[in-house]
Design a protein around this motif. Structure first.
Motif, PDB file in Angstrom:
ATOM      1  N   ILE A  96     -34.232 130.520 -15.298  1.00 21.15           N
ATOM      2  CA  ILE A  96     -34.117 130.227 -13.872  1.00 21.15           C
ATOM      3  C   ILE A  96     -35.169 129.163 -13.586  1.00 21.15           C
ATOM      4  O   ILE A  96     -36.349 129.357 -13.877  1.00 21.15           O
ATOM      5  N   ILE A  97     -34.718 128.030 -13.078  1.00 24.13           N
ATOM      6  CA  ILE A  97     -35.640 126.938 -12.796  1.00 24.13           C
ATOM      7  C   ILE A  97     -35.890 126.890 -11.298  1.00 24.13           C
ATOM      8  O   ILE A  97     -34.968 126.709 -10.505  1.00 24.13           O
ATOM      9  N   LEU A  98     -37.153 127.064 -10.928  1.00 27.51           N
ATOM     10  CA  LEU A  98     -37.552 126.927  -9.522  1.00 27.51           C
ATOM     11  C   LEU A  98     -37.943 125.485  -9.290  1.00 27.51           C
ATOM     12  O   LEU A  98     -38.644 124.883 -10.103  1.00 27.51           O
ATOM     13  N   VAL A  99     -37.489 124.934  -8.189  1.00 29.47           N
ATOM     14  CA  VAL A  99     -37.812 123.556  -7.823  1.00 29.47           C
ATOM     15  C   VAL A  99     -38.679 123.616  -6.573  1.00 29.47           C
ATOM     16  O   VAL A  99     -38.226 124.033  -5.511  1.00 29.47           O
ATOM     17  N   HIS A 100     -39.946 123.250  -6.733  1.00 30.28           N
ATOM     18  CA  HIS A 100     -40.869 123.218  -5.592  1.00 30.28           C
ATOM     19  C   HIS A 100     -40.922 121.778  -5.086  1.00 30.28           C
ATOM     20  O   HIS A 100     -41.363 120.892  -5.809  1.00 30.28           O
ATOM     21  N   VAL A 101     -40.472 121.577  -3.884  1.00 32.89           N
ATOM     22  CA  VAL A 101     -40.451 120.231  -3.312  1.00 32.89           C
ATOM     23  C   VAL A 101     -41.431 120.172  -2.155  1.00 32.89           C
ATOM     24  O   VAL A 101     -41.385 121.009  -1.253  1.00 32.89           O
ATOM     25  N   THR A 102     -42.338 119.200  -2.217  1.00 30.94           N
ATOM     26  CA  THR A 102     -43.216 118.930  -1.072  1.00 30.94           C
ATOM     27  C   THR A 102     -42.751 117.632  -0.455  1.00 30.94           C
ATOM     28  O   THR A 102     -42.817 116.563  -1.084  1.00 30.94           O
ATOM     29  N   LEU A 103     -42.219 117.712   0.748  1.00 35.65           N
ATOM     30  CA  LEU A 103     -41.666 116.535   1.418  1.00 35.65           C
ATOM     31  C   LEU A 103     -42.795 115.613   1.862  1.00 35.65           C
ATOM     32  O   LEU A 103     -43.938 116.053   1.986  1.00 35.65           O
ATOM     33  N   PRO A 104     -42.480 114.329   2.069  1.00 33.28           N
ATOM     34  CA  PRO A 104     -43.535 113.380   2.457  1.00 33.28           C
ATOM     35  C   PRO A 104     -44.330 113.851   3.677  1.00 33.28           C
ATOM     36  O   PRO A 104     -45.515 113.573   3.791  1.00 33.28           O
ATOM     37  N   GLY A 105     -43.708 114.596   4.559  1.00 28.75           N
ATOM     38  CA  GLY A 105     -44.414 115.094   5.751  1.00 28.75           C
ATOM     39  C   GLY A 105     -45.260 116.327   5.500  1.00 28.75           C
ATOM     40  O   GLY A 105     -45.893 116.846   6.403  1.00 28.75           O
ATOM     41  N   GLY A 106     -45.247 116.821   4.234  1.00 28.90           N
ATOM     42  CA  GLY A 106     -46.056 117.979   3.884  1.00 28.90           C
ATOM     43  C   GLY A 106     -45.293 119.294   3.888  1.00 28.90           C
ATOM     44  O   GLY A 106     -45.800 120.315   3.437  1.00 28.90           O
ATOM     45  N   GLU A 107     -44.072 119.268   4.406  1.00 30.02           N
ATOM     46  CA  GLU A 107     -43.261 120.487   4.435  1.00 30.02           C
ATOM     47  C   GLU A 107     -42.869 120.871   3.012  1.00 30.02           C
ATOM     48  O   GLU A 107     -42.526 120.017   2.194  1.00 30.02           O
ATOM     49  N   LYS A 108     -42.929 122.156   2.709  1.00 29.31           N
ATOM     50  CA  LYS A 108     -42.572 122.620   1.375  1.00 29.31           C
ATOM     51  C   LYS A 108     -41.207 123.313   1.404  1.00 29.31           C
ATOM     52  O   LYS A 108     -40.928 124.122   2.291  1.00 29.31           O
ATOM     53  N   VAL A 109     -40.402 122.976   0.440  1.00 28.99           N
ATOM     54  CA  VAL A 109     -39.081 123.575   0.323  1.00 28.99           C
ATOM     55  C   VAL A 109     -38.924 124.033  -1.115  1.00 28.99           C
ATOM     56  O   VAL A 109     -39.419 123.384  -2.039  1.00 28.99           O
ATOM     57  N   GLU A 110     -38.268 125.149  -1.303  1.00 29.24           N
ATOM     58  CA  GLU A 110     -38.058 125.645  -2.658  1.00 29.24           C
ATOM     59  C   GLU A 110     -36.579 125.897  -2.892  1.00 29.24           C
ATOM     60  O   GLU A 110     -35.877 126.417  -2.029  1.00 29.24           O
ATOM     61  N   ARG A 111     -36.114 125.488  -4.063  1.00 28.45           N
ATOM     62  CA  ARG A 111     -34.742 125.748  -4.462  1.00 28.45           C
ATOM     63  C   ARG A 111     -34.784 126.279  -5.883  1.00 28.45           C
ATOM     64  O   ARG A 111     -35.781 126.145  -6.581  1.00 28.45           O
ATOM     65  N   GLN A 112     -33.675 126.849  -6.346  1.00 27.45           N
ATOM     66  CA  GLN A 112     -33.639 127.287  -7.735  1.00 27.45           C
ATOM     67  C   GLN A 112     -32.247 127.127  -8.307  1.00 27.45           C
ATOM     68  O   GLN A 112     -31.268 127.072  -7.574  1.00 27.45           O
ATOM     69  N   PHE A 113     -32.194 126.989  -9.614  1.00 29.82           N
ATOM     70  CA  PHE A 113     -30.896 126.975 -10.275  1.00 29.82           C
ATOM     71  C   PHE A 113     -31.046 127.663 -11.611  1.00 29.82           C
ATOM     72  O   PHE A 113     -32.153 127.858 -12.116  1.00 29.82           O
ATOM     73  N   GLU A 114     -29.932 128.049 -12.177  1.00 27.34           N
ATOM     74  CA  GLU A 114     -29.937 128.798 -13.425  1.00 27.34           C
ATOM     75  C   GLU A 114     -29.472 127.921 -14.576  1.00 27.34           C
ATOM     76  O   GLU A 114     -28.608 127.070 -14.414  1.00 27.34           O
TER      77      GLU A 114
END
Ligand SMILES: [Cu+2]
Length: 121
Positions: A96-114
């Protein structure tokens, strides 16, 4: 939480829609995935499918079984809204791969895929 993960001929796609329409699509090579170094290419889009540029994208690979340390990799942007990382898939099985994204504005979003059924080297 992954709402819809598709596994299609050489293409792993995971779309997680948040209210803002933020989407991460992932493609892993080689296909089929096997133990060793894998290249993971991600397309990050925001509302109305616009590429998200200038984000910080970090990957965390976990296996479905307990007791194994995660594998980390940082992704670099190689085209607007497209990010690529090399990740060492150190064991056969389901990842399971977690994708931690920090947007240019500093907001953090997380997604995952298998990534299922990584084959022995
Ligand atoms: Cu393992």
């Amino acid at each position: 939480m992954c709402l819809l993960c598709l596994f299609l001929a050489g293409f792993i796609s995971c779309r997680n829609q948040s209210p803002s329409g933020f989407t991460v699509t992932a493609e892993i090579t080689p296909q089929p995935a096997r133990v060793g170094q894998a290249t993971i290419a991600l397309r990050v889009t925001g509302a109305s499918g616009k590429p998200v540029t200038g984000a910080r994208v970090a990957l965390e690979g976990n296996m479905s079984h307990a007791g194994m340390a995660p594998v980390f990799a940082d992704a670099a942007e190689f085209e607007p809204g497209r990010y690529r990382a090399n990740m060492e898939l150190s064991m056969a099985g389901d990842w399971i791969i977690l994708v931690h994204v920090t947007l240019p504005g500093g907001e953090k979003v997380e997604r995952q895929f298998e990534v299922k059924g990584v084959a022995p080297a």
